[in-house]
Write a protein that holds these residues in place. Structure first.
Motif, PDB file in Angstrom:
ATOM      1  N   GLU A 148      44.437  59.046 -32.427  1.00  0.00           N
ATOM      2  CA  GLU A 148      43.163  58.724 -33.067  1.00  0.00           C
ATOM      3  C   GLU A 148      43.055  59.252 -34.482  1.00  0.00           C
ATOM      4  OE1 GLU A 148      39.775  59.455 -30.594  1.00  0.00           O
ATOM      5  OE2 GLU A 148      40.695  58.453 -28.879  1.00  0.00           O
ATOM      6  N   SER A 149      44.036  60.023 -34.917  1.00  0.00           N
ATOM      7  CA  SER A 149      43.985  60.536 -36.286  1.00  0.00           C
ATOM      8  C   SER A 149      44.654  59.593 -37.293  1.00  0.00           C
ATOM      9  CB  SER A 149      44.620  61.922 -36.360  1.00  0.00           C
ATOM     10  OG  SER A 149      46.014  61.809 -36.273  1.00  0.00           O
ATOM     11  N   ARG A 150      45.215  58.467 -36.809  1.00  0.00           N
ATOM     12  CA  ARG A 150      45.768  57.439 -37.698  1.00  0.00           C
ATOM     13  C   ARG A 150      45.116  56.120 -37.331  1.00  0.00           C
ATOM     14  NH1 ARG A 150      46.890  61.337 -39.596  1.00  0.00           N
ATOM     15  NH2 ARG A 150      48.797  62.164 -40.513  1.00  0.00           N
ATOM     16  N   ARG A 151      44.357  55.553 -38.299  1.00  0.00           N
ATOM     17  CA  ARG A 151      43.528  54.401 -37.941  1.00  0.00           C
ATOM     18  C   ARG A 151      43.616  53.245 -38.929  1.00  0.00           C
ATOM     19  NH1 ARG A 151      40.671  59.204 -37.485  1.00  0.00           N
ATOM     20  NH2 ARG A 151      39.944  58.870 -39.619  1.00  0.00           N
ATOM     21  N   LEU A 152      43.450  52.038 -38.390  1.00  0.00           N
ATOM     22  CA  LEU A 152      43.235  50.838 -39.196  1.00  0.00           C
ATOM     23  C   LEU A 152      41.751  50.494 -39.049  1.00  0.00           C
ATOM     24  CD1 LEU A 152      46.218  48.638 -37.929  1.00  0.00           C
ATOM     25  CD2 LEU A 152      46.171  50.089 -39.986  1.00  0.00           C
ATOM     26  N   VAL A 153      41.146  50.005 -40.116  1.00  0.00           N
ATOM     27  CA  VAL A 153      39.714  49.712 -40.085  1.00  0.00           C
ATOM     28  C   VAL A 153      39.461  48.291 -40.578  1.00  0.00           C
ATOM     29  CG1 VAL A 153      37.446  50.466 -40.886  1.00  0.00           C
ATOM     30  CG2 VAL A 153      39.290  52.146 -40.626  1.00  0.00           C
ATOM     31  N   ASP A 154      38.814  47.510 -39.739  1.00  0.00           N
ATOM     32  CA  ASP A 154      38.465  46.126 -40.081  1.00  0.00           C
ATOM     33  C   ASP A 154      37.012  46.129 -40.557  1.00  0.00           C
ATOM     34  OD1 ASP A 154      38.491  43.372 -40.307  1.00  0.00           O
ATOM     35  OD2 ASP A 154      38.420  42.997 -38.147  1.00  0.00           O
ATOM     36  N   LEU A 155      36.811  45.891 -41.846  1.00  0.00           N
ATOM     37  CA  LEU A 155      35.455  45.922 -42.398  1.00  0.00           C
ATOM     38  C   LEU A 155      34.806  44.552 -42.306  1.00  0.00           C
ATOM     39  CD1 LEU A 155      36.129  47.988 -45.641  1.00  0.00           C
ATOM     40  CD2 LEU A 155      34.998  48.789 -43.562  1.00  0.00           C
ATOM     41  N   PRO A 156      33.481  44.520 -42.230  1.00  0.00           N
ATOM     42  CA  PRO A 156      32.800  43.222 -42.240  1.00  0.00           C
ATOM     43  C   PRO A 156      33.024  42.540 -43.590  1.00  0.00           C
ATOM     44  CG  PRO A 156      31.230  45.036 -41.975  1.00  0.00           C
ATOM     45  CD  PRO A 156      32.550  45.650 -42.208  1.00  0.00           C
ATOM     46  N   GLY A 157      33.108  41.233 -43.562  1.00  0.00           N
ATOM     47  CA  GLY A 157      33.329  40.503 -44.809  1.00  0.00           C
ATOM     48  C   GLY A 157      32.086  40.524 -45.667  1.00  0.00           C
ATOM     49  N   TYR A 158      32.268  40.518 -46.974  1.00  0.00           N
ATOM     50  CA  TYR A 158      31.101  40.447 -47.823  1.00  0.00           C
ATOM     51  C   TYR A 158      30.978  39.048 -48.407  1.00  0.00           C
ATOM     52  CZ  TYR A 158      34.896  41.911 -50.907  1.00  0.00           C
ATOM     53  OH  TYR A 158      36.097  42.036 -51.531  1.00  0.00           O
ATOM     54  N   GLY A 159      29.783  38.711 -48.823  1.00  0.00           N
ATOM     55  CA  GLY A 159      29.582  37.427 -49.472  1.00  0.00           C
ATOM     56  C   GLY A 159      29.245  36.291 -48.525  1.00  0.00           C
ATOM     57  N   TYR A 160      28.999  36.612 -47.265  1.00  0.00           N
ATOM     58  CA  TYR A 160      28.673  35.534 -46.342  1.00  0.00           C
ATOM     59  C   TYR A 160      27.264  35.034 -46.604  1.00  0.00           C
ATOM     60  CZ  TYR A 160      27.832  33.040 -42.015  1.00  0.00           C
ATOM     61  OH  TYR A 160      27.527  32.091 -41.091  1.00  0.00           O
ATOM     62  N   ALA A 161      27.166  33.758 -46.955  1.00  0.00           N
ATOM     63  CA  ALA A 161      25.909  33.207 -47.462  1.00  0.00           C
ATOM     64  C   ALA A 161      24.819  33.060 -46.413  1.00  0.00           C
ATOM     65  CB  ALA A 161      26.176  31.867 -48.128  1.00  0.00           C
ATOM     66  N   LYS A 162      25.220  32.819 -45.150  1.00  0.00           N
ATOM     67  CA  LYS A 162      24.211  32.383 -44.181  1.00  0.00           C
ATOM     68  C   LYS A 162      23.356  33.464 -43.555  1.00  0.00           C
ATOM     69  CE  LYS A 162      25.776  27.851 -42.780  1.00  0.00           C
ATOM     70  NZ  LYS A 162      26.554  27.130 -41.777  1.00  0.00           N
ATOM     71  N   VAL A 163      23.685  34.727 -43.777  1.00  0.00           N
ATOM     72  CA  VAL A 163      22.804  35.750 -43.215  1.00  0.00           C
ATOM     73  C   VAL A 163      21.657  36.008 -44.198  1.00  0.00           C
ATOM     74  CG1 VAL A 163      24.627  36.852 -41.880  1.00  0.00           C
ATOM     75  CG2 VAL A 163      24.133  37.703 -44.157  1.00  0.00           C
ATOM     76  N   PRO A 164      20.510  36.441 -43.667  1.00  0.00           N
ATOM     77  CA  PRO A 164      19.364  36.698 -44.540  1.00  0.00           C
ATOM     78  C   PRO A 164      19.688  37.766 -45.592  1.00  0.00           C
ATOM     79  CG  PRO A 164      18.740  36.857 -42.223  1.00  0.00           C
ATOM     80  CD  PRO A 164      20.217  36.690 -42.255  1.00  0.00           C
ATOM     81  N   GLU A 165      19.045  37.643 -46.720  1.00  0.00           N
ATOM     82  CA  GLU A 165      19.284  38.558 -47.846  1.00  0.00           C
ATOM     83  C   GLU A 165      19.100  40.023 -47.429  1.00  0.00           C
ATOM     84  OE1 GLU A 165      20.628  39.030 -51.677  1.00  0.00           O
ATOM     85  OE2 GLU A 165      20.488  37.208 -50.469  1.00  0.00           O
ATOM     86  N   SER A 166      18.100  40.285 -46.596  1.00  0.00           N
ATOM     87  CA  SER A 166      17.826  41.668 -46.184  1.00  0.00           C
ATOM     88  C   SER A 166      19.014  42.246 -45.400  1.00  0.00           C
ATOM     89  CB  SER A 166      16.558  41.722 -45.335  1.00  0.00           C
ATOM     90  OG  SER A 166      16.692  40.868 -44.213  1.00  0.00           O
ATOM     91  N   VAL A 167      19.609  41.396 -44.538  1.00  0.00           N
ATOM     92  CA  VAL A 167      20.761  41.841 -43.751  1.00  0.00           C
ATOM     93  C   VAL A 167      21.950  42.097 -44.676  1.00  0.00           C
ATOM     94  CG1 VAL A 167      22.400  41.161 -41.938  1.00  0.00           C
ATOM     95  CG2 VAL A 167      19.981  40.558 -41.732  1.00  0.00           C
ATOM     96  N   LYS A 168      22.128  41.195 -45.646  1.00  0.00           N
ATOM     97  CA  LYS A 168      23.221  41.340 -46.611  1.00  0.00           C
ATOM     98  C   LYS A 168      23.122  42.659 -47.366  1.00  0.00           C
ATOM     99  CE  LYS A 168      23.700  37.001 -48.525  1.00  0.00           C
ATOM    100  NZ  LYS A 168      23.879  36.107 -49.669  1.00  0.00           N
ATOM    101  N   LEU A 169      21.905  42.963 -47.817  1.00  0.00           N
ATOM    102  CA  LEU A 169      21.708  44.193 -48.593  1.00  0.00           C
ATOM    103  C   LEU A 169      21.985  45.417 -47.739  1.00  0.00           C
ATOM    104  CD1 LEU A 169      18.555  43.241 -50.687  1.00  0.00           C
ATOM    105  CD2 LEU A 169      20.905  43.574 -51.500  1.00  0.00           C
ATOM    106  N   GLU A 170      21.523  45.348 -46.486  1.00  0.00           N
ATOM    107  CA  GLU A 170      21.753  46.447 -45.557  1.00  0.00           C
ATOM    108  C   GLU A 170      23.259  46.675 -45.398  1.00  0.00           C
ATOM    109  OE1 GLU A 170      20.116  49.347 -43.005  1.00  0.00           O
ATOM    110  OE2 GLU A 170      19.355  48.181 -44.696  1.00  0.00           O
ATOM    111  N   TRP A 171      23.992  45.570 -45.265  1.00  0.00           N
ATOM    112  CA  TRP A 171      25.437  45.655 -45.080  1.00  0.00           C
ATOM    113  C   TRP A 171      26.153  46.204 -46.286  1.00  0.00           C
ATOM    114  CZ3 TRP A 171      28.671  47.089 -42.208  1.00  0.00           C
ATOM    115  CH2 TRP A 171      28.554  46.861 -40.836  1.00  0.00           C
TER     116      TRP A 171
END
Ligand code: GTP
Ligand code: MG
Length: 198
Positions: free
Chosen positions: A71-94
């Motif tokens: 567990e001390s060596r990790r790969l991390v999959d981040l959420p994609g940015y720039g996805y248009a279809k989510v509400p602006e508030s959710v985007k900003l939170e992300w």
């Protein structure tokens, strides 16, 4: 080293809920649909380790994978940015969580930044480069979906990105990548070995 031994560890919605910030990890960032989850699957030779989708915005949490049961060596999959279809508030939170992670995660050794080879260096990509630069963290760029271009245009795209990143030379490296064809996986794993195990 043994990326095929990677296992799902945990999903976290915020920095506070991430695993302990010790050891070393490498994060995969990039626009929604750039191919982050697919790249992790190609690297680990597991079809469904990271969830992929035709629908952009599939990955909405910070997903952690451990390598070799360690567990001390990790790969991390981040959420994609720039996805248009989510509400602006959710985007900003992300964006807030993403920025917090990128700025403050101590164990983060390097960023794999994925860009569709046909649309590299968007404004968001520049923002990621800036975050990395602010903490002098190395970035390895994957120009993904290289299978969508013929050899000539693909290497032209590579050269173009390389030359426009001249000023970042010390911290940034670039390669072509195709999860579909498994092209570039060895180069990627060498880079990760360097970051995670030296
Ligand atoms: P989010 O989680 O939404 O941010 O997306 P992601 O960056 O994780 O992208 P994902 O890996 O889910 O891939 C998005 C789409 O692109 C899927 O339909 C994949 O099959 C496709 N794809 C990913 N990599 C490649 C590739 O190397 N070549 C081709 N032709 N398609 C790819
Ligand atoms: Mg994903």
């Amino acid at each position: 080293l043994n990326y095929p031994t990677a296992q799902f560890l945990i999903s976290a919605p915020t920095l506070a809920l991430c695993p302990d910030d010790t050891g070393a990890e490498v994060a995969f960032a990039g626009r929604s649909n750039a191919g982050k989850s697919s790249a992790i699957n190609a690297l680990t030779q597991q079809n469904a380790l990271a969830r992929t989708s035709r629908t952009p915005g599939r990955t909405q949490l910070i997903n952690f994978f451990s390598i070799m049961n360690d567990e001390s060596r990790r790969l991390v999959d981040l959420p994609g940015y720039g996805y248009a279809k989510v509400p602006e508030s959710v985007k900003l939170e992300w964006q807030k969580h993403l920025a917090e992670y990128l700025r403050n995660r101590f164990s983060l050794r390097g960023l794999v930044l994925l860009m569709d080879v046909r649309h590299p260096l968007t404004e968001f990509d520049q923002m990621m480069l800036d975050y990395a630069d602010q903490r002098e963290m190395p970035v390895h760029i994957l120009l993904t979906k290289a299978d969508k271009l013929k050899k000539g245009p693909a290497s032209a795209a590579l050269q173009k990105v390389r030359s426009s990143l001249k000023e970042w030379e010390d911290l940034v490296s670039v390669q072509l990548f195709s999860s579909l064809k498994r092209d570039g996986v060895d180069t990627l794993s060498q880079k990760l070995n360097q970051w995670l195990y030296t």
